[in-house]
Design an enzyme around this catalytic site. Structure first.
Site, PDB file in Angstrom:
ATOM      1  N   THR A   9       0.842  -1.194   0.000  1.00  0.00           N
ATOM      2  CA  THR A   9       0.000   0.000   0.000  1.00  0.00           C
ATOM      3  C   THR A   9       0.876   1.244   0.000  1.00  0.00           C
ATOM      4  O   THR A   9       2.062   1.167   0.340  1.00  0.00           O
ATOM      5  CB  THR A   9      -0.914   0.039   1.252  1.00  0.00           C
ATOM      6  OG1 THR A   9      -1.855   1.104   1.118  1.00  0.00           O
ATOM      7  CG2 THR A   9      -0.131   0.263   2.524  1.00  0.00           C
ATOM      8  N   ASN A  10       0.287   2.373  -0.369  1.00  0.00           N
ATOM      9  CA  ASN A  10       0.949   3.664  -0.164  1.00  0.00           C
ATOM     10  C   ASN A  10       0.010   4.563   0.636  1.00  0.00           C
ATOM     11  O   ASN A  10       0.202   5.761   0.714  1.00  0.00           O
ATOM     12  CB  ASN A  10       1.302   4.328  -1.501  1.00  0.00           C
ATOM     13  CG  ASN A  10       2.608   3.779  -2.053  1.00  0.00           C
ATOM     14  OD1 ASN A  10       3.544   3.512  -1.305  1.00  0.00           O
ATOM     15  ND2 ASN A  10       2.658   3.580  -3.352  1.00  0.00           N
ATOM     16  N   HIS A  13      -2.701   6.479   5.980  1.00  0.00           N
ATOM     17  CA  HIS A  13      -3.638   6.218   7.070  1.00  0.00           C
ATOM     18  C   HIS A  13      -3.565   4.740   7.489  1.00  0.00           C
ATOM     19  O   HIS A  13      -3.461   4.409   8.664  1.00  0.00           O
ATOM     20  CB  HIS A  13      -5.045   6.598   6.610  1.00  0.00           C
ATOM     21  CG  HIS A  13      -6.143   6.145   7.496  1.00  0.00           C
ATOM     22  ND1 HIS A  13      -6.564   6.874   8.579  1.00  0.00           N
ATOM     23  CD2 HIS A  13      -6.895   5.031   7.478  1.00  0.00           C
ATOM     24  CE1 HIS A  13      -7.534   6.213   9.179  1.00  0.00           C
ATOM     25  NE2 HIS A  13      -7.757   5.090   8.530  1.00  0.00           N
ATOM     26  N   ASP A  70      -7.586  -6.113   1.692  1.00  0.00           N
ATOM     27  CA  ASP A  70      -8.746  -5.572   0.987  1.00  0.00           C
ATOM     28  C   ASP A  70      -9.902  -5.519   1.973  1.00  0.00           C
ATOM     29  O   ASP A  70     -10.057  -6.426   2.799  1.00  0.00           O
ATOM     30  CB  ASP A  70      -9.104  -6.425  -0.228  1.00  0.00           C
ATOM     31  CG  ASP A  70     -10.047  -5.680  -1.168  1.00  0.00           C
ATOM     32  OD1 ASP A  70      -9.859  -4.465  -1.364  1.00  0.00           O
ATOM     33  OD2 ASP A  70     -10.979  -6.308  -1.711  1.00  0.00           O
ATOM     34  N   GLY A 151     -14.770   7.052   4.071  1.00  0.00           N
ATOM     35  CA  GLY A 151     -15.674   6.063   3.479  1.00  0.00           C
ATOM     36  C   GLY A 151     -17.078   6.116   4.066  1.00  0.00           C
ATOM     37  O   GLY A 151     -17.694   7.180   4.163  1.00  0.00           O
ATOM     38  N   TYR A 152     -17.584   4.970   4.475  1.00  0.00           N
ATOM     39  CA  TYR A 152     -18.960   4.851   4.972  1.00  0.00           C
ATOM     40  C   TYR A 152     -19.075   5.148   6.465  1.00  0.00           C
ATOM     41  O   TYR A 152     -20.140   4.940   7.056  1.00  0.00           O
ATOM     42  CB  TYR A 152     -19.487   3.434   4.685  1.00  0.00           C
ATOM     43  CG  TYR A 152     -19.527   3.099   3.211  1.00  0.00           C
ATOM     44  CD1 TYR A 152     -20.650   3.388   2.438  1.00  0.00           C
ATOM     45  CD2 TYR A 152     -18.441   2.517   2.562  1.00  0.00           C
ATOM     46  CE1 TYR A 152     -20.690   3.108   1.079  1.00  0.00           C
ATOM     47  CE2 TYR A 152     -18.459   2.226   1.213  1.00  0.00           C
ATOM     48  CZ  TYR A 152     -19.582   2.524   0.479  1.00  0.00           C
ATOM     49  OH  TYR A 152     -19.612   2.240  -0.876  1.00  0.00           O
ATOM     50  N   HIS A 178     -12.712  -3.493  11.815  1.00  0.00           N
ATOM     51  CA  HIS A 178     -12.401  -4.700  11.040  1.00  0.00           C
ATOM     52  C   HIS A 178     -10.909  -4.766  10.717  1.00  0.00           C
ATOM     53  O   HIS A 178     -10.280  -5.800  10.843  1.00  0.00           O
ATOM     54  CB  HIS A 178     -13.237  -4.690   9.756  1.00  0.00           C
ATOM     55  CG  HIS A 178     -13.237  -3.365   9.041  1.00  0.00           C
ATOM     56  ND1 HIS A 178     -13.526  -2.185   9.678  1.00  0.00           N
ATOM     57  CD2 HIS A 178     -12.930  -3.019   7.771  1.00  0.00           C
ATOM     58  CE1 HIS A 178     -13.422  -1.187   8.825  1.00  0.00           C
ATOM     59  NE2 HIS A 178     -13.053  -1.659   7.666  1.00  0.00           N
TER      60      HIS A 178
END
Ligand code: IMP
Length: 193
Positions: A9-10, A13, A70, A151-152, A178
């Site tokens: 990842t980059n 966060h 993911d 996000g949500y 999660h």
């Protein structure tokens, strides 16, 4: 010398969150750190498949211990949607506000608001692949509340709380998210090997 491990990842966060859980005992390297600037496409139809695509891509190319992750939101009344399409539910990748609008519209008039966030991590360690999953159950609010997170988060209320993820501090969210739960399992594995 701490052991080196590549996180595919980059995303700063995510990196901070994971580094925090690993307590600095493992040296985490990002894709930038290893000079990988490729766009690894998430073409899988499950969280597990997408996490695995990322870790295999790095392992095949660099032969380094690594992991990919993911995540997404699964809404019971929508048959598990948006699932692996969480980031691009409304079409454009990463348009969180439009994604929430679409989610609330699709849930209009539906009483069952149950949902869960899921994270799957695929770790390749000494050439073997291992999976770690973290979930958090909750409900989808009718309206947004709170401004933190991403996000949500403004519409997701975890079970046992009367506030959304977006109304929590990052520290509070990281205790039950999660992603945090999946990373805790990863850390447990790494420190037992
Ligand atoms: P990723 O695989 O972690 O990049 O997550 C994919 C998408 O799932 C994000 O773009 C968000 O739409 C959603 N998502 C994942 N984790 C969270 C979270 O902790 N809060 C809110 N949305 C999330």
């Amino acid at each position: 010398m701490p052991v080196k491990l590549v996180f595919a990842t980059n995303n700063k966060h995510k990196l901070e969150e994971v580094a925090d859980k690993l307590n600095g005992r493992i040296e985490l390297l990002t894709l930038n750190d290893i000079g990988c600037h490729d766009d690894i496409e998430e073409t899988g139809t499950s969280f597990l498949a997408n996490a695995s695509i990322k870790s295999h891509y790095i392992f095949d190319k660099f032969k380094l211990n690594c992991f990919g992750d993911d995540s997404g939101l699964e809404v019971v009344a929508l048959g598990g949607e948006p699932g692996v399409y969480s980031a691009r539910y409304d079409g454009e990748h990463g348009n969180h506000s439009a994604n929430i609008d679409k989610l609330l519209k699709n849930l209009q008039g539906i009483g069952n608001r149950r949902a869960r966030f899921v994270t799957v991590i695929s770790l390749i360690w000494d050439g073997e692949e291992y999976f770690f999953e973290g979930t958090v159950d909750g409900t989808i609010r009718h309206e947004r509340a709170g401004t933190s997170g991403f996000g949500y988060d403004p519409v997701f209320q975890p079970n046992g709380f009367d506030i959304t993820f977006a109304e929590m501090t990052l520290e509070e969210k990281n205790k039950l998210s999660h992603r945090a739960r999946a990373v805790e399992k990863l850390a447990e594995f790494l420190y037992s090997t």
